[in-house]
Scaffold this motif. Structure first.
Motif, PDB file in Angstrom:
ATOM      1  N   GLU A   1      -8.744  -7.071  -4.786  1.00 28.00           N
ATOM      2  CA  GLU A   1      -8.246  -6.790  -3.438  1.00 28.00           C
ATOM      3  C   GLU A   1      -6.920  -6.034  -3.480  1.00 28.00           C
ATOM      4  N   ILE A   2      -6.098  -6.278  -4.520  1.00 31.62           N
ATOM      5  CA  ILE A   2      -4.873  -5.480  -4.683  1.00 31.62           C
ATOM      6  C   ILE A   2      -5.248  -4.011  -4.880  1.00 31.62           C
ATOM      7  N   TRP A   3      -6.255  -3.762  -5.723  1.00 30.20           N
ATOM      8  CA  TRP A   3      -6.724  -2.393  -5.946  1.00 30.20           C
ATOM      9  C   TRP A   3      -7.319  -1.813  -4.670  1.00 30.20           C
ATOM     10  N   MET A   4      -8.052  -2.641  -3.923  1.00 28.58           N
ATOM     11  CA  MET A   4      -8.614  -2.200  -2.649  1.00 28.58           C
ATOM     12  C   MET A   4      -7.492  -1.781  -1.701  1.00 28.58           C
ATOM     13  N   ALA A   5      -6.413  -2.564  -1.674  1.00 25.03           N
ATOM     14  CA  ALA A   5      -5.290  -2.233  -0.799  1.00 25.03           C
ATOM     15  C   ALA A   5      -4.669  -0.894  -1.189  1.00 25.03           C
ATOM     16  N   ILE A   6      -4.541  -0.642  -2.496  1.00 23.21           N
ATOM     17  CA  ILE A   6      -3.987   0.626  -2.966  1.00 23.21           C
ATOM     18  C   ILE A   6      -4.878   1.793  -2.548  1.00 23.21           C
ATOM     19  N   LEU A   7      -6.191   1.616  -2.688  1.00 21.55           N
ATOM     20  CA  LEU A   7      -7.123   2.682  -2.292  1.00 21.55           C
ATOM     21  C   LEU A   7      -7.053   2.933  -0.790  1.00 21.55           C
ATOM     22  N   LEU A   8      -6.948   1.867  -0.012  1.00 24.13           N
ATOM     23  CA  LEU A   8      -6.867   2.026   1.444  1.00 24.13           C
ATOM     24  C   LEU A   8      -5.576   2.740   1.836  1.00 24.13           C
ATOM     25  N   LEU A   9      -4.485   2.397   1.176  1.00 28.66           N
ATOM     26  CA  LEU A   9      -3.233   3.101   1.443  1.00 28.66           C
ATOM     27  C   LEU A   9      -3.351   4.577   1.065  1.00 28.66           C
TER      28      LEU A   9
END
Length: 417
Positions: free
Chosen positions: A183-191
């Motif tokens: 989910e941390i990686w997901m957050a980075i991709l979304l940003l």
């Protein structure tokens, strides 16, 4: 399995809270005041839709494992939304996207397979205890289940649990690391979506094929747009959930038939009912796109599908405990290093192939997250792009167990050196 004592145990109450949170997020994102406009410039709606529900679990208000909301959302709403999002898709335009989608997908797979053993090697020098353990408590065994999840999904993760047999305690920690790091990686991709133009410029990427697909879908939707009546809405729900039921029926027959008649295919997760539910729902949705039923896009089919996606996102977010990272810092450090290698390989591959950020993001999530995350991320670029994520995620399910098995063996070797 014992469940922790929590404040909220009624799924109807929890679902009501999730819907209120989503309503508040969308309401504030639509406000034109300077504060909210600036806030949502940096914090995407979909990221907040993950994070706020996670606070319910983090502060002990709900027990996500005891709740059935994610199961219902993933088994009912996810296939239905895939049908509704593929209803009006132009398959010819998807094929025109070219080979770069596959290049980035396989780069993501390689990043997971190579990143795991490299992370263990690095941590063995920094903190040997973090990657130690013997027998069922050997850390590499637990990490093999993360590899299954990060190259495919839950079914592949369960397969690695059966193959490498980590202890239940280690498996529980592995799941926590899996969810939070992913989910941390997901957050980075979304940003990154908010900076996709700058990222594409860095990659020297040609984004024209993706923009063409998006524009054609928007133009088609506008050409058939209408104010929906009750009949239209019932037809849309009938199409979505009717095909979902058909997909479940097919999966109930196909998965056991493969498990009993061709057990050697289980290593590709082809005996997983969830795999076949996703495959059949997507296939039937694409088939319907060649009929007149695709005109229900004008009455809002993809909008209803998007609502289903955000409900799924909220239930996924509810499973995350953001404070758990402090309970197993060594294990989480391995996970973060592992994900860093994955990200580096993705960035290098995108730079060399001049692939747009869309392919990097969706190719990554087609591995790390599978069918539950890839279409969500693709839809964050534009709802019409969700089927691209679905098609790549199906490949992840098919290859996940084999790739994770290889990664597990490499991590075993790395842990013994």
């Amino acid at each position: 399995m014992e469940h922790k004592e929590v404040f909220l145990t009624n799924d109807a109450v929890i679902f009501g809270i999730l819907m209120i949170l989503l309503a508040l997020i969308f309401k504030t994102s639509a406000l034109k005041t300077p504060f909210w406009k600036k806030f949502y410039t940096y914090i995407p709606v979909i990221l907040l839709s993950y994070f706020l529900p996670s606070l319910l679990n983090t502060f002990g208000l709900v027990d996500a494992e005891a709740s059935q909301l994610y199961f219902v959302a993933s088994r009912f709403l996810l296939p239905a939304c895939l049908v509704l999002l593929t209803l009006s898709i132009d398959l010819k335009e998807i094929f025109k996207l070219g080979p770069k989608a596959l290049i980035m997908f396989f780069a993501a797979t390689i990043g997971v397979i190579v990143g795991g053993p490299l992370a263990i090697l690095i941590m063995s020098y920094i903190s040997p205890d973090a990657v130690g353990g013997i027998g069922p408590d050997a850390v590499w065994r637990g990490m093999s289940t993360i590899a299954g999840s990060w190259i495919g999904g839950g079914a592949n993760q369960a397969a690695m649990y059966e193959v490498f047999k980590p202890s239940d305690e280690l498996y529980s920690v592995s799941i926590t690391v899996d969810v939070i790091v992913a989910e941390i990686w997901m957050a980075i991709l979304l940003l990154g979506i908010g900076r996709k133009e700058q990222i594409n410029k860095f990659f020297k990427a040609d984004n024209s094929s993706i923009a063409t697909l998006r524009d054609k879908m928007e133009a088609y939707s506008l050409s058939i747009a209408k104010i929906p009546n009750v009949t239209d809405l019932m037809m849309i729900l009938g199409i979505g959930f009717g095909i979902t039921g058909l997909a479940h029926a097919g999966a109930d027959w196909i998965a056991p038939a493969i498990a009993n008649g061709m057990p050697e295919l289980s290593k590709f997760s082809l005996d997983s009912k969830f795999f076949w539910i996703i495959v059949l729902a997507t296939t039937f949705g694409i088939a319907v796109s060649f009929t007149k039923l695709r005109e229900y896009e004008g009455a809002g089919a993809s909008k209803i599908g998007t609502v289903f996606i955000f409900i799924l996102v909220a239930t996924i977010g509810m499973k995350m405990d953001v404070l758990a990272i402090f309970e197993n810092p060594g294990f989480f450090a391995v996970g973060l290093i592992w994900m860093a290698f994955h990200a580096i390989i993705m960035i290098v591959a995108a730079r060399l192939s001049h692939a747009p950020f869309f392919f990097l993001a969706v190719g990554s999530k087609a591995n790390i997250g599978g069918a539950a995350s890839a279409p969500v991320l693709a839809a964050a670029f534009h709802p019409s792009l969700a089927p691209v994520g679905v098609l790549l995620a199906v490949m992840g399910y098919a290859l996940g167990t084999y790739g994770a098995w290889l990664c597990g063996l490499l991590m075993q070797i790395a842990a013994q050196n």
